[in-house]
Design a protein around this motif. Structure first.
Motif, PDB file in Angstrom:
ATOM      1  N   ALA A 168       0.835  -1.204   0.000  1.00  0.00           N
ATOM      2  CA  ALA A 168       0.000   0.000   0.000  1.00  0.00           C
ATOM      3  C   ALA A 168       0.869   1.253   0.000  1.00  0.00           C
ATOM      4  CB  ALA A 168      -0.936  -0.012   1.208  1.00  0.00           C
ATOM      5  N   LYS A 169       0.283   2.360  -0.417  1.00  0.00           N
ATOM      6  CA  LYS A 169       0.997   3.637  -0.375  1.00  0.00           C
ATOM      7  C   LYS A 169       1.235   4.045   1.071  1.00  0.00           C
ATOM      8  CE  LYS A 169      -0.850   5.284  -4.789  1.00  0.00           C
ATOM      9  NZ  LYS A 169      -1.632   6.341  -5.480  1.00  0.00           N
ATOM     10  N   HIS A 170       2.228   4.911   1.275  1.00  0.00           N
ATOM     11  CA  HIS A 170       2.661   5.251   2.636  1.00  0.00           C
ATOM     12  C   HIS A 170       1.510   5.762   3.499  1.00  0.00           C
ATOM     13  CE1 HIS A 170       5.370   6.417   5.840  1.00  0.00           C
ATOM     14  NE2 HIS A 170       4.788   7.615   5.862  1.00  0.00           N
ATOM     15  N   ARG A 171       0.681   6.645   2.956  1.00  0.00           N
ATOM     16  CA  ARG A 171      -0.412   7.212   3.740  1.00  0.00           C
ATOM     17  C   ARG A 171      -1.400   6.128   4.154  1.00  0.00           C
ATOM     18  NH1 ARG A 171      -4.295  11.319   0.732  1.00  0.00           N
ATOM     19  NH2 ARG A 171      -4.822   9.324  -0.269  1.00  0.00           N
ATOM     20  N   TRP A 172      -1.782   5.300   3.195  1.00  0.00           N
ATOM     21  CA  TRP A 172      -2.730   4.221   3.492  1.00  0.00           C
ATOM     22  C   TRP A 172      -2.103   3.160   4.378  1.00  0.00           C
ATOM     23  CZ3 TRP A 172      -7.681   4.745   2.958  1.00  0.00           C
ATOM     24  CH2 TRP A 172      -8.188   5.615   1.991  1.00  0.00           C
ATOM     25  N   LYS A 173      -0.807   2.944   4.226  1.00  0.00           N
ATOM     26  CA  LYS A 173      -0.114   1.942   5.038  1.00  0.00           C
ATOM     27  C   LYS A 173      -0.201   2.288   6.522  1.00  0.00           C
ATOM     28  CE  LYS A 173       3.672   0.250   3.462  1.00  0.00           C
ATOM     29  NZ  LYS A 173       5.086   0.026   3.038  1.00  0.00           N
ATOM     30  N   GLN A 174       0.054   3.540   6.866  1.00  0.00           N
ATOM     31  CA  GLN A 174      -0.015   3.960   8.266  1.00  0.00           C
ATOM     32  C   GLN A 174      -1.433   3.870   8.807  1.00  0.00           C
ATOM     33  OE1 GLN A 174       2.618   4.532  10.192  1.00  0.00           O
ATOM     34  NE2 GLN A 174       3.858   4.043   8.396  1.00  0.00           N
TER      35      GLN A 174
ATOM     36  N   LEU B 283      -5.296   0.937  12.293  1.00  0.00           N
ATOM     37  CA  LEU B 283      -6.545   0.199  12.481  1.00  0.00           C
ATOM     38  C   LEU B 283      -6.272  -1.215  12.980  1.00  0.00           C
ATOM     39  CD1 LEU B 283      -8.508   1.313   9.274  1.00  0.00           C
ATOM     40  CD2 LEU B 283      -8.931   2.018  11.636  1.00  0.00           C
ATOM     41  N   ASN B 284      -5.216  -1.834  12.456  1.00  0.00           N
ATOM     42  CA  ASN B 284      -4.855  -3.184  12.900  1.00  0.00           C
ATOM     43  C   ASN B 284      -4.419  -3.178  14.364  1.00  0.00           C
ATOM     44  OD1 ASN B 284      -4.072  -6.092  11.932  1.00  0.00           O
ATOM     45  ND2 ASN B 284      -2.293  -5.367  13.057  1.00  0.00           N
ATOM     46  N   ASN B 285      -3.633  -2.177  14.748  1.00  0.00           N
ATOM     47  CA  ASN B 285      -3.142  -2.105  16.126  1.00  0.00           C
ATOM     48  C   ASN B 285      -4.257  -1.782  17.120  1.00  0.00           C
ATOM     49  OD1 ASN B 285      -0.563  -2.644  15.240  1.00  0.00           O
ATOM     50  ND2 ASN B 285      -0.005  -0.488  15.055  1.00  0.00           N
TER      51      ASN B 285
ATOM     52  N   ILE C 168      -5.724  -4.861  18.272  1.00  0.00           N
ATOM     53  CA  ILE C 168      -4.855  -5.603  19.184  1.00  0.00           C
ATOM     54  C   ILE C 168      -4.997  -5.090  20.615  1.00  0.00           C
ATOM     55  CG2 ILE C 168      -2.438  -6.017  19.804  1.00  0.00           C
ATOM     56  CD1 ILE C 168      -3.199  -7.751  17.553  1.00  0.00           C
ATOM     57  N   VAL C 169      -5.014  -3.774  20.775  1.00  0.00           N
ATOM     58  CA  VAL C 169      -4.992  -3.188  22.117  1.00  0.00           C
ATOM     59  C   VAL C 169      -6.386  -3.003  22.709  1.00  0.00           C
ATOM     60  CG1 VAL C 169      -2.827  -2.011  21.637  1.00  0.00           C
ATOM     61  CG2 VAL C 169      -4.974  -0.811  21.228  1.00  0.00           C
ATOM     62  N   SER C 170      -7.441  -3.194  21.920  1.00  0.00           N
ATOM     63  CA  SER C 170      -8.800  -3.029  22.445  1.00  0.00           C
ATOM     64  C   SER C 170      -9.091  -4.095  23.496  1.00  0.00           C
ATOM     65  CB  SER C 170      -9.828  -3.135  21.317  1.00  0.00           C
ATOM     66  OG  SER C 170      -9.678  -2.078  20.397  1.00  0.00           O
TER      67      SER C 170
ATOM     68  N   SER D 220      -8.033 -12.864  15.600  1.00  0.00           N
ATOM     69  CA  SER D 220      -6.761 -13.515  15.285  1.00  0.00           C
ATOM     70  C   SER D 220      -6.067 -12.878  14.085  1.00  0.00           C
ATOM     71  CB  SER D 220      -6.974 -15.003  15.015  1.00  0.00           C
ATOM     72  OG  SER D 220      -7.440 -15.679  16.165  1.00  0.00           O
ATOM     73  N   ILE D 221      -6.829 -12.266  13.194  1.00  0.00           N
ATOM     74  CA  ILE D 221      -6.248 -11.682  11.986  1.00  0.00           C
ATOM     75  C   ILE D 221      -5.197 -10.620  12.301  1.00  0.00           C
ATOM     76  CG2 ILE D 221      -6.764 -10.249   9.960  1.00  0.00           C
ATOM     77  CD1 ILE D 221      -9.386 -11.796   9.684  1.00  0.00           C
TER      78      ILE D 221
END
Length: 264
Positions: free
Chosen positions: A90-96, A101-103, A106-108, A141-142
Protein backbone atom coordinates in the motif's frame (compact mmCIF):
# COMPACT_ATOMS: atom_id res chain seq x y z
CA UNK A 1 31.62 -5.44 36.59
CA UNK A 2 30.11 -6.91 33.44
CA UNK A 3 30.09 -10.40 34.97
CA UNK A 4 28.27 -9.20 38.08
CA UNK A 5 25.67 -7.41 35.97
CA UNK A 6 25.12 -10.56 33.93
CA UNK A 7 24.74 -12.62 37.12
CA UNK A 8 22.19 -10.20 38.59
CA UNK A 9 20.21 -10.15 35.35
CA UNK A 10 20.11 -13.95 35.26
CA UNK A 11 18.97 -14.11 38.89
CA UNK A 12 16.26 -11.56 38.17
CA UNK A 13 15.13 -13.50 35.09
CA UNK A 14 15.04 -16.72 37.12
CA UNK A 15 12.96 -14.99 39.80
CA UNK A 16 10.49 -13.67 37.19
CA UNK A 17 10.05 -17.13 35.68
CA UNK A 18 9.63 -18.60 39.18
CA UNK A 19 6.84 -16.12 39.97
CA UNK A 20 5.13 -16.77 36.65
CA UNK A 21 5.32 -20.58 36.70
CA UNK A 22 4.91 -21.29 40.41
CA UNK A 23 1.07 -21.01 40.39
CA UNK A 24 0.93 -23.38 37.42
CA UNK A 25 3.14 -25.98 39.14
CA UNK A 26 1.11 -25.53 42.32
CA UNK A 27 -2.05 -26.33 40.35
CA UNK A 28 -0.41 -29.33 38.66
CA UNK A 29 0.89 -30.65 41.99
CA UNK A 30 -2.55 -30.72 43.60
CA UNK A 31 -4.16 -32.31 40.54
CA UNK A 32 -2.68 -35.57 41.89
CA UNK A 33 -4.05 -35.05 45.42
CA UNK A 34 -6.51 -37.64 46.67
CA UNK A 35 -7.71 -35.26 49.40
CA UNK A 36 -9.89 -33.19 47.09
CA UNK A 37 -8.52 -29.83 48.27
CA UNK A 38 -5.51 -27.63 47.61
CA UNK A 39 -4.68 -27.18 51.28
CA UNK A 40 -3.16 -30.50 52.25
CA UNK A 41 -1.68 -33.20 50.02
CA UNK A 42 -2.80 -36.61 51.28
CA UNK A 43 -1.66 -39.16 48.69
CA UNK A 44 -1.00 -39.56 44.97
CA UNK A 45 -3.97 -40.40 42.75
CA UNK A 46 -5.05 -40.22 39.11
CA UNK A 47 -8.76 -40.19 39.94
CA UNK A 48 -9.21 -36.58 38.85
CA UNK A 49 -7.76 -37.36 35.43
CA UNK A 50 -10.02 -40.40 35.16
CA UNK A 51 -12.95 -38.15 36.01
CA UNK A 52 -11.98 -35.77 33.22
CA UNK A 53 -11.74 -38.53 30.60
CA UNK A 54 -14.98 -40.13 31.82
CA UNK A 55 -16.90 -36.88 31.33
CA UNK A 56 -18.42 -37.20 27.85
CA UNK A 57 -19.73 -33.64 27.84
CA UNK A 58 -16.29 -32.30 28.69
CA UNK A 59 -14.66 -34.32 25.91
CA UNK A 60 -17.16 -32.88 23.44
CA UNK A 61 -16.28 -29.38 24.63
CA UNK A 62 -12.58 -30.20 24.18
CA UNK A 63 -13.34 -31.30 20.60
CA UNK A 64 -15.30 -28.09 19.99
CA UNK A 65 -12.41 -26.03 21.31
CA UNK A 66 -9.83 -27.79 19.13
CA UNK A 67 -12.01 -27.48 16.00
CA UNK A 68 -12.64 -23.78 16.64
CA UNK A 69 -8.93 -23.15 17.29
CA UNK A 70 -7.73 -24.98 14.19
CA UNK A 71 -10.35 -23.54 11.84
CA UNK A 72 -10.09 -19.96 13.11
CA UNK A 73 -6.28 -19.93 13.15
CA UNK A 74 -6.08 -21.44 9.63
CA UNK A 75 -8.57 -19.00 8.13
CA UNK A 76 -7.10 -16.08 10.07
CA UNK A 77 -3.63 -17.01 8.81
CA UNK A 78 -4.77 -16.97 5.19
CA UNK A 79 -6.60 -13.65 5.58
CA UNK A 80 -3.81 -12.17 7.72
CA UNK A 81 -1.10 -13.06 5.19
CA UNK A 82 -3.09 -11.46 2.37
CA UNK A 83 -3.73 -8.43 4.59
CA UNK A 84 -0.04 -8.09 5.48
CA UNK A 85 0.92 -8.25 1.80
CA UNK A 86 -1.73 -5.62 0.98
CA UNK A 87 -0.39 -3.34 3.74
CA UNK A 88 3.19 -3.89 2.56
CA UNK A 89 2.36 -2.82 -1.01
CA UNK A 90 0.00 0.00 0.00
CA UNK A 91 1.00 3.64 -0.37
CA UNK A 92 2.66 5.25 2.64
CA UNK A 93 -0.41 7.21 3.74
CA UNK A 94 -2.73 4.22 3.49
CA UNK A 95 -0.11 1.94 5.04
CA UNK A 96 -0.01 3.96 8.27
CA UNK A 97 -3.81 4.12 8.41
CA UNK A 98 -4.18 0.37 7.94
CA UNK A 99 -1.48 -0.36 10.53
CA UNK A 100 -3.21 1.93 13.02
CA UNK A 101 -6.55 0.20 12.48
CA UNK A 102 -4.85 -3.18 12.90
CA UNK A 103 -3.14 -2.10 16.13
CA UNK A 104 -6.40 -0.73 17.55
CA UNK A 105 -7.88 -4.24 17.33
CA UNK A 106 -4.86 -5.60 19.18
CA UNK A 107 -4.99 -3.19 22.12
CA UNK A 108 -8.80 -3.03 22.44
CA UNK A 109 -10.08 -4.71 25.64
CA UNK A 110 -11.56 -8.15 25.09
CA UNK A 111 -14.74 -7.12 26.91
CA UNK A 112 -15.38 -4.35 24.39
CA UNK A 113 -14.63 -6.66 21.45
CA UNK A 114 -16.90 -9.36 22.86
CA UNK A 115 -19.76 -6.95 23.52
CA UNK A 116 -19.35 -5.46 20.03
CA UNK A 117 -19.54 -8.89 18.40
CA UNK A 118 -22.60 -9.74 20.51
CA UNK A 119 -24.39 -6.61 19.29
CA UNK A 120 -23.29 -7.26 15.70
CA UNK A 121 -24.49 -10.86 15.67
CA UNK A 122 -27.79 -9.87 17.29
CA UNK A 123 -28.41 -7.18 14.66
CA UNK A 124 -27.34 -9.49 11.82
CA UNK A 125 -29.60 -12.28 13.09
CA UNK A 126 -26.73 -14.76 13.53
CA UNK A 127 -27.51 -17.34 16.19
CA UNK A 128 -25.04 -17.53 19.02
CA UNK A 129 -23.16 -20.81 18.86
CA UNK A 130 -20.49 -22.41 16.71
CA UNK A 131 -20.70 -19.86 13.88
CA UNK A 132 -20.57 -16.80 16.13
CA UNK A 133 -17.61 -18.15 18.10
CA UNK A 134 -15.73 -19.10 14.92
CA UNK A 135 -16.26 -15.68 13.31
CA UNK A 136 -15.20 -13.89 16.49
CA UNK A 137 -12.01 -15.95 16.83
CA UNK A 138 -11.12 -15.35 13.18
CA UNK A 139 -11.66 -11.61 13.63
CA UNK A 140 -9.42 -11.14 16.67
CA UNK A 141 -6.76 -13.52 15.29
CA UNK A 142 -6.25 -11.68 11.99
CA UNK A 143 -4.41 -8.65 13.51
CA UNK A 144 -2.08 -11.05 15.34
CA UNK A 145 -1.15 -12.79 12.09
CA UNK A 146 -0.60 -9.45 10.36
CA UNK A 147 1.83 -8.36 13.10
CA UNK A 148 3.74 -11.65 12.77
CA UNK A 149 3.98 -11.61 8.97
CA UNK A 150 4.54 -7.92 8.23
CA UNK A 151 8.06 -7.71 9.78
CA UNK A 152 9.21 -10.59 7.57
CA UNK A 153 7.91 -8.72 4.52
CA UNK A 154 9.76 -5.60 5.62
CA UNK A 155 12.97 -7.60 6.05
CA UNK A 156 12.72 -8.92 2.49
CA UNK A 157 14.96 -7.11 0.04
CA UNK A 158 13.08 -5.55 -2.91
CA UNK A 159 15.89 -6.74 -5.18
CA UNK A 160 14.64 -10.32 -4.78
CA UNK A 161 11.33 -9.40 -6.37
CA UNK A 162 13.00 -7.27 -9.04
CA UNK A 163 15.36 -10.15 -9.90
CA UNK A 164 12.44 -12.58 -10.19
CA UNK A 165 10.59 -10.23 -12.51
CA UNK A 166 13.72 -9.67 -14.61
CA UNK A 167 13.94 -13.44 -15.03
CA UNK A 168 10.41 -13.53 -16.44
CA UNK A 169 8.35 -14.41 -13.37
CA UNK A 170 4.76 -13.18 -13.37
CA UNK A 171 2.98 -11.81 -10.29
CA UNK A 172 1.71 -15.26 -9.25
CA UNK A 173 5.20 -16.77 -9.49
CA UNK A 174 6.65 -13.88 -7.51
CA UNK A 175 4.07 -14.45 -4.78
CA UNK A 176 4.32 -18.25 -4.60
CA UNK A 177 8.03 -18.77 -5.29
CA UNK A 178 9.64 -15.69 -3.73
CA UNK A 179 7.41 -13.89 -1.23
CA UNK A 180 5.64 -16.79 0.49
CA UNK A 181 8.77 -18.96 0.96
CA UNK A 182 10.60 -15.98 2.45
CA UNK A 183 7.86 -15.12 4.96
CA UNK A 184 7.10 -18.75 5.90
CA UNK A 185 8.58 -18.38 9.44
CA UNK A 186 6.28 -15.42 10.03
CA UNK A 187 3.31 -17.38 8.70
CA UNK A 188 3.99 -20.26 11.10
CA UNK A 189 4.49 -17.81 13.97
CA UNK A 190 1.19 -16.14 13.17
CA UNK A 191 -0.62 -19.47 12.91
CA UNK A 192 0.63 -20.73 16.27
CA UNK A 193 -0.02 -17.39 17.97
CA UNK A 194 -3.58 -17.37 16.59
CA UNK A 195 -4.03 -21.00 17.65
CA UNK A 196 -2.89 -20.21 21.19
CA UNK A 197 -5.06 -17.10 21.46
CA UNK A 198 -8.11 -18.97 20.18
CA UNK A 199 -7.53 -21.91 22.48
CA UNK A 200 -7.03 -19.62 25.47
CA UNK A 201 -9.64 -16.91 24.88
CA UNK A 202 -12.38 -16.46 27.45
CA UNK A 203 -13.72 -12.89 27.45
CA UNK A 204 -14.79 -12.70 23.79
CA UNK A 205 -16.03 -16.30 23.74
CA UNK A 206 -18.09 -15.73 26.89
CA UNK A 207 -20.14 -13.06 25.08
CA UNK A 208 -20.78 -14.98 21.85
CA UNK A 209 -21.51 -18.52 23.07
CA UNK A 210 -25.03 -19.88 23.16
CA UNK A 211 -27.38 -22.74 22.23
CA UNK A 212 -25.49 -25.22 24.40
CA UNK A 213 -22.18 -24.56 22.62
CA UNK A 214 -19.19 -23.93 24.86
CA UNK A 215 -15.40 -23.92 24.87
CA UNK A 216 -12.93 -25.05 27.50
CA UNK A 217 -12.20 -21.60 28.88
CA UNK A 218 -15.90 -20.91 29.48
CA UNK A 219 -16.43 -24.40 30.89
CA UNK A 220 -13.52 -24.10 33.34
CA UNK A 221 -14.85 -20.72 34.48
CA UNK A 222 -18.34 -22.12 35.10
CA UNK A 223 -16.97 -25.12 36.99
CA UNK A 224 -14.70 -22.97 39.13
CA UNK A 225 -17.67 -20.82 40.14
CA UNK A 226 -19.51 -23.90 41.40
CA UNK A 227 -16.72 -24.66 43.85
CA UNK A 228 -13.15 -25.89 43.90
CA UNK A 229 -12.81 -29.27 42.20
CA UNK A 230 -9.49 -30.88 41.42
CA UNK A 231 -10.91 -32.07 38.12
CA UNK A 232 -10.41 -28.45 37.04
CA UNK A 233 -6.76 -28.81 38.09
CA UNK A 234 -6.43 -31.97 36.03
CA UNK A 235 -8.06 -30.35 33.02
CA UNK A 236 -5.85 -27.26 33.35
CA UNK A 237 -2.77 -29.50 33.57
CA UNK A 238 -3.72 -31.21 30.31
CA UNK A 239 -4.23 -27.82 28.67
CA UNK A 240 -0.83 -26.64 29.89
CA UNK A 241 0.85 -29.75 28.49
CA UNK A 242 -0.95 -29.30 25.17
CA UNK A 243 0.20 -25.67 24.96
CA UNK A 244 3.74 -26.73 25.88
CA UNK A 245 3.61 -29.29 23.07
CA UNK A 246 2.64 -26.58 20.58
CA UNK A 247 5.52 -24.39 21.75
CA UNK A 248 7.99 -27.27 21.36
CA UNK A 249 6.69 -28.05 17.86
CA UNK A 250 7.01 -24.40 16.85
CA UNK A 251 10.54 -24.23 18.30
CA UNK A 252 11.63 -27.35 16.39
CA UNK A 253 10.17 -25.98 13.15
CA UNK A 254 11.92 -22.62 13.54
CA UNK A 255 15.21 -24.33 14.37
CA UNK A 256 14.98 -26.53 11.29
CA UNK A 257 14.13 -23.50 9.16
CA UNK A 258 17.12 -21.58 10.51
CA UNK A 259 19.44 -24.55 9.90
CA UNK A 260 18.20 -24.89 6.30
CA UNK A 261 18.60 -21.15 5.81
CA UNK A 262 22.17 -21.33 7.12
CA UNK A 263 23.04 -24.18 4.76
CA UNK A 264 21.63 -22.27 1.81
Amino acid sequence: MGGETMKVSRLYLAFVFFVLYMPIFYLIYYSFNSGGTMHHFESFTLDWYKEVFADTRLLIIVLHTIIIALLSSSLATIIGVLGAIAIYYAKHRWKQTLLTLNNVLIVSPDVIIGASFLILFTIAGIQLGFTSVLLSHIAFSIPIVVLMVLPKLQEMSPTLIDAARDLGANEWNVLTKVVLPYITPGIFAGFFMALTYSFDDFAVTFFVTGNGFSTLSVEIYSRARQGISLSVNALSTLLFLFTLFLVVVYYIMTQRASVKGGKK
